[in-house]
Design a protein around this motif. Structure first.
Motif, PDB file in Angstrom:
ATOM      1  N   HIS A 110       4.181  12.863  -7.841  1.00  0.00           N
ATOM      2  CA  HIS A 110       4.702  13.393  -6.573  1.00  0.00           C
ATOM      3  C   HIS A 110       5.709  14.520  -6.850  1.00  0.00           C
ATOM      4  N   GLY A 111       6.662  14.263  -7.709  1.00  0.00           N
ATOM      5  CA  GLY A 111       7.654  15.274  -8.044  1.00  0.00           C
ATOM      6  C   GLY A 111       7.052  16.487  -8.726  1.00  0.00           C
ATOM      7  N   LEU A 112       6.153  16.264  -9.667  1.00  0.00           N
ATOM      8  CA  LEU A 112       5.501  17.388 -10.354  1.00  0.00           C
ATOM      9  C   LEU A 112       4.741  18.275  -9.379  1.00  0.00           C
TER      10      LEU A 112
ATOM     11  N   ALA B 262       9.638   6.708   2.227  1.00  0.00           N
ATOM     12  CA  ALA B 262       8.201   6.484   2.028  1.00  0.00           C
ATOM     13  C   ALA B 262       7.476   7.805   2.257  1.00  0.00           C
ATOM     14  N   PHE B 263       6.463   8.054   1.450  1.00  0.00           N
ATOM     15  CA  PHE B 263       5.656   9.264   1.583  1.00  0.00           C
ATOM     16  C   PHE B 263       4.241   8.872   1.960  1.00  0.00           C
TER      17      PHE B 263
ATOM     18  N   ALA C 134      -5.154  13.412  -3.928  1.00  0.00           N
ATOM     19  CA  ALA C 134      -5.985  12.519  -4.744  1.00  0.00           C
ATOM     20  C   ALA C 134      -5.395  12.345  -6.140  1.00  0.00           C
ATOM     21  N   ALA C 135      -4.835  13.412  -6.703  1.00  0.00           N
ATOM     22  CA  ALA C 135      -4.191  13.313  -8.020  1.00  0.00           C
ATOM     23  C   ALA C 135      -2.983  12.382  -7.956  1.00  0.00           C
ATOM     24  N   ALA C 136      -2.199  12.476  -6.892  1.00  0.00           N
ATOM     25  CA  ALA C 136      -1.040  11.588  -6.736  1.00  0.00           C
ATOM     26  C   ALA C 136      -1.494  10.133  -6.631  1.00  0.00           C
ATOM     27  N   GLU C 137      -2.567   9.895  -5.881  1.00  0.00           N
ATOM     28  CA  GLU C 137      -3.076   8.528  -5.727  1.00  0.00           C
ATOM     29  C   GLU C 137      -3.697   8.014  -7.022  1.00  0.00           C
TER      30      GLU C 137
ATOM     31  N   VAL D 253       0.814  -1.216   0.000  1.00  0.00           N
ATOM     32  CA  VAL D 253       0.000   0.000   0.000  1.00  0.00           C
ATOM     33  C   VAL D 253       0.848   1.267   0.000  1.00  0.00           C
ATOM     34  N   ASP D 254       1.860   1.333   0.851  1.00  0.00           N
ATOM     35  CA  ASP D 254       2.665   2.545   0.980  1.00  0.00           C
ATOM     36  C   ASP D 254       3.488   2.810  -0.273  1.00  0.00           C
ATOM     37  N   HIS D 255       3.810   4.078  -0.482  1.00  0.00           N
ATOM     38  CA  HIS D 255       4.678   4.495  -1.586  1.00  0.00           C
ATOM     39  C   HIS D 255       6.102   4.536  -1.039  1.00  0.00           C
TER      40      HIS D 255
END
Length: 181
Positions: free
Chosen positions: A98-100, A65-66, A83-86, A21-23
């Motif tokens: 994430h970087g953007l 991890a983020f 929400a966009a990152a997910e 689950v985690d990034h």
């Protein structure tokens, strides 16, 4: 799941990572930095830059991890950005989004988020559906809930090193010292 360091006489200060689950990026045997962050928070952006420097300096010798902790009361675009990152993660592009989001922190309205998704080559219909869907919002809520449950996350960024809350400076040099201990 990856374990965390146990403080004397109590449970871990942070919920253990869930590999499914985690990034997470970086080798599993390396020291671990977990950030609870907010894409609209200028301090989270500073931490983003410093953690990148640490990752570059250690070249594979750190794990990162983020976890999302959007401060919606003061950052009106933070939840939409999370929400966009997910939604990007569901298409295998979390770290790119994430970087953007941190590099373009002052442009996080809906049109901006859609443009970033298009720039990454995401399927836009899927992206739009996912970021408005229950699964993405539940994923963000999971991170927020874990931060609250730790009793340590009250703002952003909040960092944990090897499962224990880290309250010193998050400049690259100070982080490198802490990781060396």
């Amino acid at each position: 799941m990856t374990g965390t360091t146990m403080p004397a006489g109590g449970p871990p200060a942070m919920e253990p990572l869930d590999e499914a689950v985690d990034h997470i990026r970086g080798p599993s045997a390396s020291p671990l930095i977990v950030e609870y962050g907010d894409y609209e928070c200028p301090y989270s952006r500073q931490a983003f830059r410093q953690i990148q420097r640490v990752e570059d300096e250690l070249a594979g010798g750190v794990r990162f991890a983020f976890r999302h902790f959007p401060l919606t009361g003061i950052h009106p675009h933070a939840l939409a950005a999370a929400a966009a990152a997910e939604a990007a993660a569901r298409q295998g592009r979390f770290w790119d989004m994430h970087g953007l989001l941190f590099h373009r922190q002052k442009a996080l309205d809906d049109a901006d988020l859609r443009r970033y998704a298009a720039d990454l080559g995401l399927d836009m219909a899927v992206f739009d559906g996912d970021r408005a869907g229950d699964a993405v919002l539940a994923r963000v809520r999971r991170d927020v809930d874990s931060g609250i449950a730790s009793g340590e996350v009250q703002g952003t960024p909040t960092l944990f090193i090897d499962g224990m809350v880290y309250r010193d400076g998050y400049d690259a040099a100070t982080l490198l010292e802490a990781l060396a201990r």
